[in-house]
Motif scaffolding. Sequence first.
Motif, short mmCIF file in Angstrom:
data_model
loop_
_atom_site.label_atom_id
_atom_site.label_comp_id
_atom_site.label_asym_id
_atom_site.label_seq_id
_atom_site.Cartn_x
_atom_site.Cartn_y
_atom_site.Cartn_z
N TYR A 43 0.85 -1.19 0.00
CA TYR A 43 0.00 0.00 0.00
C TYR A 43 0.89 1.24 0.00
N GLY A 44 0.34 2.33 -0.52
CA GLY A 44 1.12 3.55 -0.61
C GLY A 44 0.67 4.59 0.39
N SER A 45 1.57 5.51 0.68
CA SER A 45 1.25 6.64 1.55
C SER A 45 2.05 7.85 1.10
N ALA A 46 1.71 9.00 1.64
CA ALA A 46 2.45 10.23 1.34
C ALA A 46 3.68 10.36 2.23
N GLY A 47 4.00 9.32 2.98
CA GLY A 47 5.18 9.33 3.84
C GLY A 47 4.90 8.65 5.16
N ILE A 48 5.94 8.27 5.86
CA ILE A 48 5.81 7.63 7.17
C ILE A 48 5.12 8.60 8.13
N GLY A 49 4.11 8.10 8.83
CA GLY A 49 3.40 8.91 9.81
C GLY A 49 2.27 9.74 9.25
N THR A 50 2.05 9.68 7.94
CA THR A 50 0.97 10.46 7.34
C THR A 50 -0.37 9.76 7.56
N THR A 51 -1.45 10.46 7.21
CA THR A 51 -2.77 9.89 7.41
C THR A 51 -2.98 8.61 6.60
N PHE A 95 -3.26 -1.04 -2.87
CA PHE A 95 -4.32 -0.16 -2.38
C PHE A 95 -3.72 1.06 -1.69
N ALA A 96 -4.59 1.99 -1.37
CA ALA A 96 -4.20 3.16 -0.60
C ALA A 96 -5.42 3.65 0.14
N LEU A 97 -5.19 4.34 1.24
CA LEU A 97 -6.26 4.98 2.00
C LEU A 97 -5.99 6.47 1.94
N ASP A 98 -6.38 7.07 0.83
CA ASP A 98 -6.12 8.48 0.61
C ASP A 98 -7.32 9.31 1.06
N SER A 99 -7.11 10.60 1.23
CA SER A 99 -8.23 11.45 1.61
C SER A 99 -9.22 11.51 0.46
N ALA A 100 -10.48 11.68 0.81
CA ALA A 100 -11.53 11.75 -0.22
C ALA A 100 -11.26 12.92 -1.16
N ALA A 101 -10.70 14.00 -0.62
CA ALA A 101 -10.42 15.17 -1.45
C ALA A 101 -9.35 14.86 -2.49
N SER A 102 -8.27 14.23 -2.06
CA SER A 102 -7.16 13.95 -2.96
C SER A 102 -7.53 12.89 -4.00
N ALA A 103 -8.35 11.91 -3.59
CA ALA A 103 -8.68 10.80 -4.48
C ALA A 103 -9.87 11.08 -5.39
N ALA A 104 -10.61 12.16 -5.12
CA ALA A 104 -11.87 12.41 -5.82
C ALA A 104 -11.72 12.45 -7.34
N ALA A 105 -10.69 13.15 -7.81
CA ALA A 105 -10.53 13.31 -9.26
C ALA A 105 -10.30 11.96 -9.94
N GLN A 106 -9.49 11.10 -9.31
CA GLN A 106 -9.21 9.80 -9.90
C GLN A 106 -10.39 8.85 -9.77
N ILE A 107 -11.17 9.01 -8.69
CA ILE A 107 -12.38 8.20 -8.55
C ILE A 107 -13.37 8.58 -9.64
N ASN A 108 -13.58 9.87 -9.80
CA ASN A 108 -14.53 10.35 -10.82
C ASN A 108 -14.05 10.03 -12.23
N GLY A 109 -12.73 10.02 -12.42
CA GLY A 109 -12.18 9.73 -13.74
C GLY A 109 -12.03 8.26 -14.05
N GLY A 110 -12.29 7.40 -13.05
CA GLY A 110 -12.21 5.96 -13.27
C GLY A 110 -10.82 5.39 -13.14
N GLY A 111 -9.86 6.19 -12.65
CA GLY A 111 -8.50 5.67 -12.51
C GLY A 111 -8.34 4.70 -11.36
N VAL A 112 -9.16 4.86 -10.32
CA VAL A 112 -9.15 3.96 -9.17
C VAL A 112 -10.57 3.62 -8.78
N LYS A 113 -10.72 2.53 -8.02
CA LYS A 113 -12.04 2.10 -7.55
C LYS A 113 -12.16 2.37 -6.05
N PRO A 114 -13.20 3.07 -5.60
CA PRO A 114 -13.40 3.28 -4.17
C PRO A 114 -14.13 2.08 -3.55
N LEU A 115 -13.59 1.57 -2.45
CA LEU A 115 -14.23 0.42 -1.80
C LEU A 115 -14.95 0.79 -0.52
#
Length: 328
Positions: free
Chosen positions: A161-169, A207-227
């Motif tokens: 899984y990916g993150s924006a860095g150690i200790g990030t949300t 997978f990743a647990l990104d913020s809804a704000a950051s992931a919204a564009a890719q969710i809407n564009g079909g680049g990733v699937k929200p579970l």
Amino acid sequence: MPLSLPRRRAAAFALALTGCASLFASAAHAGDWPERPITLVAPFTPGGTTDIVARAIAVQLQQQLGQTVIVENKPGAGGTLGAGVVARARPDGYTLLLANVGHAAAGVLYKNLPYDFERDMTQITTVANVPNVLVVAKNLPVNNVRELLAYAKAHPNDINYGSAGIGTTQHLSAELLKKQTGIPALHVPFKGAAPMMTDLIGGRLTFALDSAASAAAQINGGGVKPLAVTSLTRTRFLPDVPTLDESGVPGYQMTTWYSLAGPKDLPPAITDRIYRAVRAAMDDPGMRKALDSMAADPGGMEPAKFQAFVHQETLRWTDLARDWDNAN
């Protein structure tokens, strides 16, 4: 030679006058603040949620305070490099931090930090609260959380899984998911949410647990699937996406808060001025629209309450971070 009693009294009186003069000078300075541009440090790369929130509140602070607010990106080490810059700054209100929940756990995950987020920072107020969303690459053969958990357990050596860095949300959210489900997953830290999302779309992350704000564009564009989303109740921004709690991970809850902080000993008058500016911003239609575009709920917690909240969050996420640190 010891001073006589009258001289000691005169000296004490002079010292008291000096203290009063300093106090009045400080109050006058706070009353005149701000007299020059303010720097708001966003401790992650441009394009991620922290950067988006920073730029939105900067516009509002400019309007409310009548002074330029410059957003300065200082990414690295899970947001701790930028936080360190603010912790070392003069407590005059001209250098502020757009912090987030990840800073509450950073003391465990980053050894020998030159600052303590609670002790060396003035916690001012919340700006936004955003749920994270569990997303997977569009070509991953899973369509819900139960299928993801089954896939992870069937491929224990291939899950990351990916993150924006150690200790990030993103990191803390995923570790909480691992703790509550027992799935194996290798952590791959990046220097921000944007490069992480690029690798997720490319199929190099599971997978990743990104913020809804950051992931919204890719969710809407079909680049990733929200579970699933990480709040206990569904968010109005993704009403068709279930929560992790209702998807087979009972009790799971993680909401990313973003806040303003300054150096230790920021004058109370300046702290209050910033807080009142943020409160006014929360009622501004432009800010409301910006928050909606980020799938965020408005902040504005009182400084004293927010200080207590940060303490509780630090205890909560420090325990999780310590478990991760001991396992690695």
